[in-house]
Design an enzyme around this catalytic site. Structure first.
Site, PDB file in Angstrom:
ATOM      1  CG  ASP A   1      54.323  17.438  28.958  1.00  0.00           C
ATOM      2  OD1 ASP A   1      55.277  18.243  28.842  1.00  0.00           O
ATOM      3  OD2 ASP A   1      54.247  16.369  28.326  1.00  0.00           O
ATOM      4  CE  LYS A  51      53.762  11.557  28.737  1.00  0.00           C
ATOM      5  NZ  LYS A  51      53.678  13.000  29.088  1.00  0.00           N
ATOM      6  CG  ASP A  82      53.084  16.755  24.939  1.00  0.00           C
ATOM      7  OD1 ASP A  82      54.239  16.644  25.371  1.00  0.00           O
ATOM      8  OD2 ASP A  82      52.812  16.729  23.713  1.00  0.00           O
ATOM      9  CG  ASN A  83      53.739  13.411  25.395  1.00  0.00           C
ATOM     10  OD1 ASN A  83      53.898  14.006  26.461  1.00  0.00           O
ATOM     11  ND2 ASN A  83      54.583  13.532  24.372  1.00  0.00           N
ATOM     12  CD  GLU A  95      58.502  15.542  22.983  1.00  0.00           C
ATOM     13  OE1 GLU A  95      57.397  15.684  22.441  1.00  0.00           O
ATOM     14  OE2 GLU A  95      58.628  15.057  24.115  1.00  0.00           O
TER      15      GLU A  95
HETATM   16  C1  LIG Z   1      52.944  11.497  38.873  1.00  0.00           C
HETATM   17  C2  LIG Z   1      53.608  12.768  38.535  1.00  0.00           C
HETATM   18  C3  LIG Z   1      54.519  12.856  37.494  1.00  0.00           C
HETATM   19  C4  LIG Z   1      55.118  14.061  37.237  1.00  0.00           C
HETATM   20  C5  LIG Z   1      56.102  14.243  36.179  1.00  0.00           C
HETATM   21  N1  LIG Z   1      57.141  15.065  36.316  1.00  0.00           N
HETATM   22  N2  LIG Z   1      57.814  15.018  35.152  1.00  0.00           N
HETATM   23  C6  LIG Z   1      57.172  14.194  34.319  1.00  0.00           C
HETATM   24  C7  LIG Z   1      57.586  13.933  32.903  1.00  0.00           C
HETATM   25  C8  LIG Z   1      56.625  13.063  32.141  1.00  0.00           C
HETATM   26  N3  LIG Z   1      56.797  13.186  30.670  1.00  0.00           N
HETATM   27  C9  LIG Z   1      57.117  12.099  29.943  1.00  0.00           C
HETATM   28  O1  LIG Z   1      57.326  11.013  30.486  1.00  0.00           O
HETATM   29  C10 LIG Z   1      57.297  12.234  28.482  1.00  0.00           C
HETATM   30  C11 LIG Z   1      57.935  11.209  27.789  1.00  0.00           C
HETATM   31  C12 LIG Z   1      58.155  11.284  26.400  1.00  0.00           C
HETATM   32  C13 LIG Z   1      58.819  10.180  25.660  1.00  0.00           C
HETATM   33  C14 LIG Z   1      59.806   9.424  26.276  1.00  0.00           C
HETATM   34  C15 LIG Z   1      60.424   8.395  25.582  1.00  0.00           C
HETATM   35  C16 LIG Z   1      60.069   8.132  24.256  1.00  0.00           C
HETATM   36  F1  LIG Z   1      60.697   7.147  23.575  1.00  0.00           F
HETATM   37  C17 LIG Z   1      59.094   8.884  23.633  1.00  0.00           C
HETATM   38  C18 LIG Z   1      58.457   9.908  24.336  1.00  0.00           C
HETATM   39  C19 LIG Z   1      57.745  12.429  25.693  1.00  0.00           C
HETATM   40  C20 LIG Z   1      57.106  13.459  26.381  1.00  0.00           C
HETATM   41  O2  LIG Z   1      56.697  14.576  25.713  1.00  0.00           O
HETATM   42  C21 LIG Z   1      56.867  13.368  27.756  1.00  0.00           C
HETATM   43  O3  LIG Z   1      56.192  14.397  28.357  1.00  0.00           O
HETATM   44  N4  LIG Z   1      56.109  13.677  34.955  1.00  0.00           N
HETATM   45  C22 LIG Z   1      54.767  15.149  38.007  1.00  0.00           C
HETATM   46  C23 LIG Z   1      53.839  14.987  39.022  1.00  0.00           C
HETATM   47  N5  LIG Z   1      53.281  13.825  39.282  1.00  0.00           N
HETATM   48 MG   LIG Z   2      55.315  15.653  26.854  1.00  0.00          MG
END
Ligand SMILES: Cc1cc(-c2n[nH]c(CCNC(=O)c3cc(-c4ccc(F)cc4)cc(O)c3O)n2)ccn1
Ligand SMILES: [Mg+2]
Length: 214
Positions: A141, A144, A169-170, A199
């Site tokens: 999650d 992406k 997810d996603n 979501e």
């Molecule tokens: C490289 C690395 C990275 C991590 C890391 N830590 N935290 C995350 C969060 C990432 N999640 C998302 O970006 C995400 C985005 C949307 C979204 C956004 C905008 C829209 F318009 C529509 C949908 C929806 C979702 O459900 C998501 O999960 N990554 C941790 C460790 N190493």
């Molecule tokens: Mg997500």
């Protein structure tokens, strides 16, 4: 000075949820996101699919990539058997600080190890740093464009065993096309798509569940 969305989400948890009651924490966040401000938690609809997979797998070791504010971390940890371990990686230090407080409010601190940093740096250190052999369940999650490289990295690091489950997810929104292409065509995985919605919205999204065949 201006608060951040994660700070406002934490305030909603501390105001509306009962300390030590993970389900009330989940409910408070979903209410906040439906009634006040959208946020990128896996949410209640996909969260039910997540719950059913966690319950079915009953994992002893879980890796979550992408903690954000700890919503899915709490959902997963509340369903784990007593001695299970959940390691969750968050890239953004501010979000990690909020997640720690959400997890503490839910009373799940002793089941969860929250690590700040990038998946690509930490996946190769899992065995030496946390004494992990393999993960029974991985919840993808995070960024992406990292789902595919990190899945290959977990394979290379020997962190997956025959029967390990990847839940992503996603896969539709924002989308992980290269990951889907790989995992659905690889002879080393058996995949299943659970159709749902992004979501708190009507947009299509879904979870891809894949079994590593070894
Ligand atoms: C490289 C690395 C990275 C991590 C890391 N830590 N935290 C995350 C969060 C990432 N999640 C998302 O970006 C995400 C985005 C949307 C979204 C956004 C905008 C829209 F318009 C529509 C949908 C929806 C979702 O459900 C998501 O999960 N990554 C941790 C460790 N190493
Ligand atoms: Mg997500």
């Amino acid at each position: 000075t201006q608060t951040t969305r994660p700070q406002r989400m934490l305030a909603a948890v501390q105001k509306n949820a009962t300390r030590g009651d993970p389900r009330s924490v989940v409910k408070a966040i979903d209410q906040f996101c439906r009634q006040k401000e959208w946020a990128m938690n896996v949410g209640d609809e996909k969260g039910c699919i997540l719950d059913s997979v966690v319950t079915e797998v009953n994992p002893a070791t879980v890796l979550e990539l992408g903690t954000y504010c700890g919503y899915s971390t709490v959902r997963i940890a509340s369903l784990l058997p007593p001695d299970a371990k959940l390691i969750t990686l968050e890239f953004n230090p501010h979000n990690a600080a909020i997640a720690r407080q959400v997890i503490a409010w839910a009373g799940l601190g002793d089941k969860i190890q929250l690590v700040e940093g990038a998946s690509g740096d930490w996946i190769p250190k899992m065995k030496e740093k946390f004494g992990i052999e393999t993960f029974d369940l991985v919840f993808l999650d995070h960024w992406k464009d990292r789902y595919l490289p990190d899945t290959k990295l977990m394979e290379e690091c020997g962190l997956l065993r025959k029967g390990s489950i990847l839940l992503a997810d996603n896969v539709i929104s924002p989308g992980t096309p290269d990951y889907l292409e790989y995992i659905r065509n690889s002879p080393r995985y058996k995949s299943q798509y659970f159709r749902s919605h992004l979501e708190y919205t009507k947009a299509e999204d879904g979870l891809e569940k894949s079994v590593f065949l070894g």
